[in-house]
Enzyme design. Structure first.
Site, short mmCIF file in Angstrom:
data_model
loop_
_atom_site.label_atom_id
_atom_site.label_comp_id
_atom_site.label_asym_id
_atom_site.label_seq_id
_atom_site.Cartn_x
_atom_site.Cartn_y
_atom_site.Cartn_z
N HIS A 84 0.29 -1.00 0.13
CA HIS A 84 0.52 0.08 -0.13
C HIS A 84 0.81 1.37 0.13
CE1 HIS A 84 -2.92 -2.33 1.54
NE2 HIS A 84 -2.68 -2.87 2.03
N SER A 107 16.03 21.26 -16.02
CA SER A 107 14.14 21.89 -16.31
C SER A 107 15.17 23.15 -16.57
CB SER A 107 13.64 22.46 -15.21
OG SER A 107 13.35 23.61 -15.00
N GLU A 139 9.92 8.11 -17.38
CA GLU A 139 8.84 8.02 -17.16
C GLU A 139 8.07 7.88 -18.82
OE1 GLU A 139 8.18 13.10 -14.51
OE2 GLU A 139 10.34 12.59 -16.55
N LYS A 142 16.46 21.58 -10.97
CA LYS A 142 15.97 20.26 -11.07
C LYS A 142 16.92 18.84 -11.66
CE LYS A 142 11.71 19.70 -11.09
NZ LYS A 142 10.79 19.25 -11.58
#
Ligand code: ARG
Length: 466
Positions: free
Chosen positions: A162, A283, A296, A289
Site C-alpha cells: 500500500h 528543467s 517517465e 532540477k
C-alpha cells in the site's frame, strides 16, 4: 525491358477508370508496409521455387523469378528501389518491378497465390524476427538486473505494501522480482513464437488453389514449423499478432512498474537513488532540477502499446471470414509496438547499467528509522509460544506508545520490553535489527540473504550465465 506491358492499374480490366487520387492515397499501405519488403521478397522466392519444384512453371522460369527478386533486394538495400503511392502496397510494388526486370515471366509469380496469403506470410516472417530481437533485448535487461542484484544482496531497502513501509528487503530480492517478470516475458515470447511460426502460404485468396502446389515445401523453405490446416483461417487469423501485442503489453507493464519505482526513489522524499547526468535532464526554468525523463517516458509509452492491443482486438471482433481490408490496419500497430518495446527495453537497460546509483547510506538510514521490524517482534513472541494474534495485538500497542513518545522499537529498554511480556530477553535487540529481520525471512522465495543468493544462482543458470 521496354517491350513488356506493365499493369497500369493494379487490378483487372474490369475497372475502367482510375482510382480517385485521394482514395488511392487512402487505400495505399506502401507508406508503411515497405518495411516488410525483405520478407515479401523471401516469401516470393520460396513461392517461385515451389512453383518450379511442382512443375507449375519451368525450372528456368523459377530461376528467373528468384534472381529477379534478389535484384530487387539489392536495389532496395542500395536505396534505389523506392516505390510510390501508385504501387498501392509492397506486394504490387515488388511484382511490378520484377516484371520490369525479368519481363513477362514476372507475371507468373502470382500464380496460385493471393495477396491475402502473401501478406499473412510476410507479417509472420517479420514478427518472427522481431520476437527473436526482443528476446535478445530482454536477456540484456535481465543481465543488468542480475549484476545489480549481485552487488546488492546485503543492501537493505524498505519494502512496501500500500506504499506504506512494511518489512525491509534485500535490494537484490527487489531487483530479482523484476528478473522473474522479465523471465516470464522471455518465455512467453518463445511460446508465442510457436504460433507465429505457422505458414498461411498456399491458402490462396480464401479457399485454396486449383494448382498442385506444395505448401509444406514453401513452409520448409521459409523455416515455418507447420502450415495452417484451414485456408480460411490461414488468411484471416491474426491471433498471433494479438498474442504478440499481449506479450508486448506485459513487457511494458513490467517496465512501467519499475519506472514508477525509479521515479519515486529519485524523489527527494524517498532519496533512494541518484540519477546520473547521462540519463536525466534538467528543467528549462528550475535550475535545481534533475528529471527522471527516461522512466517517465517508458511509463508513458506503455499506454501506446496497450492501445495497439485494444485496437487489434476491436479490429478483429466483427470481421466475417475471411480476408477483409480492415486487416491492413494490423501493421502499424505491430510496427509501432515493436519499436516502442525495443526502445524501452534498451533505455531501461542503459538506465540500470549506468543511469542510477543507489544511495546506500540513505537506504541504511531508511531501514533503521521505521517500524518495519514490528512483525519481527510479534514473530519473536510467537516463536516463544505466545499465540501470534495475541503477540500482534501487543506489538500494536507498543508501536502506538512508541510513536507517541517519538521512539523506535530499538529504543525500548529491556525493562520496558519485559513489562510488556515476560518472554522478552536481551536477544530481542538482535532480533529486530534490520539485517537480521531480512536474514530471518529464509523461507523459500523469501528475502533472506541465503534465499536471495540461491535465487541469484538459479536465475543466472536460467539465462545461461551460471
Ligand atoms: N495491403 C494489404 C494488407 O495489408 C494486402 C492484402 C490485400 N488483399 C486484398 N484482398 N485487398 O492487408
Amino acid at each position: 525491358m521496354t517491350n513488356v506491358s506493365l499493369p497500369t492499374s493494379t487490378w483487372s480490366q474490369r475497372f475502367e477508370t482510375a482510382l480517385h487520387p485521394a482514395i488511392a492515397r487512402f487505400n495505399a499501405s506502401i507508406g508503411f508496409d515497405i518495411q516488410l519488403i525483405e520478407y515479401d521478397l523471401t516469401g516470393s522466392q520460396a513461392h517461385a521455387r515451389m512453383l518450379a519444384h511442382t512443375g507449375i512453371i519451368s525450372p528456368e522460369e523459377g530461376e528467373k523469378l528468384v534472381s529477379g527478386l534478389e535484384q530487387i533486394r539489392q536495389e532496395y538495400r542500395e536505396g534505389k528501389f523506392t516505390p510510390g503511392i501508385e504501387a498501392e502496397d509492397v506486394h504490387f510494388a515488388v511484382e511490378r518491378r520484377l516484371t520490369e526486370i525479368v519481363g513477362d515471366v514476372g507475371k507468373k509469380l502470382h500464380t496460385a497465390r493471393s495477396r491475402n496469403d502473401q501478406v499473412g506470410t510476410d507479417t509472420r516472417l517479420y514478427l518472427r524476427d522481431q520476437i527473436q530481437q526482443i528476446r535478445v533485448r530482454v536477456r540484456e535487461f535481465q543481465s543488468v538486473l542480475l549484476s545489480l542484484a549481485e552487488q546488492n544482496v546485503e543492501t537493505l531497502i524498505p519494502g512496501y505494501t500500500h506504499l506504506q513501509r512494511a518489512q525491509p528487503l534485500s535490494l537484490a530480492h527487489h531487483l530479482l522480482a523484476y528478473f522473474e517478470m522479465s523471465q516470464r516475458d522471455w518465455e512467453r515470447l518463445g511460446e508465442i513464437y510457436q504460433r507465429v511460426n505457422v505458414s498461411p502460404l498456399g491458402s490462396g485468396a480464401l479457399a485454396g488453389t486449383t494448382f498442385p502446389i506444395d505448401r509444406h515445401y514453401t513452409a520448409q523453405l521459409l523455416n515455418f514449423g507447420g502450415v495452417y490446416a484451414n485456408s480460411l483461417d490461414g488468411v484471416s487469423d491474426r491471433d498471433f499478432a494479438i498474442e504478440f501485442l499481449c506479450a508486448a503489453s506485459l513487457i511494458m507493464v513490467h517496465l512501467s512498474r519499475l519506472s514508477e519505482e525509479v521515479i519515486l526513489w529519485a524523489s527527494e522524499e524517498f532519496g533512494f537513488v541518484t540519477l546520473k547526468d547521462s540519463c536525466s535532464t534538467g528543467s528549462s526554468i528550475m535550475p535545481q532540477k534533475k528529471n527522471p525523463d527516461v522512466p517517465e517516458l517508458v511509463r508513458g509509452k506503455a499506454g501506446r502499446v496497450f492501445g495497439h492491443l485494444q485496437g487489434m482486438l476491436v479490429l478483429m471482433k466483427g470481421l466475417p471470414l475471411a480476408y477483409n481490408k480492415d486487416l491492413q490496419e494490423d501493421k502499424e500497430a505491430l510496427f509501432d509496438s515493436v519499436i516502442t518495446v525495443n526502445s524501452c527495453l534498451e533505455a531501461m537497460t542503459i538506465l540500470l547499467l549506468e543511469g542510477i546509483e543507489f544511495r546506500t547510506v540513505r537506504l541504511q538510514e531508511a531501514v533503521n528509522e521505521d517500524f518495519s521490524n514490528a512483525t519481527d517482534v510479534a514473530d519473536y513472541l510467537a516463536a516463544k509460544g505466545v499465540p501470534f494474534r495475541e503477540a500482534y495485538n501487543l506489538v500494536g500497542k507498543v508501536v502506538k506508545t512508541s510513536l507517541a513518545q517519538n521512539k523506535l522499537l530499538k529504543d525500548l529498554t529491556l525493562e520496558e520490553w519485559k513489562a510488556l511480556h515476560p518472554a522478552f530477553e536481551p536477544d530481542i535487540y538482535e532480533a529486530i535489527a534490520p539485517a537480521r529481520v531480512v536474514a530471518a525471512r529464509n523461507s523459500h522465495g523469501g528475502t533472506g540473504f541465503d534465499q536471495v543468493r540461491q535465487a541469484l544462482k538459479t536465475a543466472k543458470a536460467r539465462v545461461g550465465e551460471g
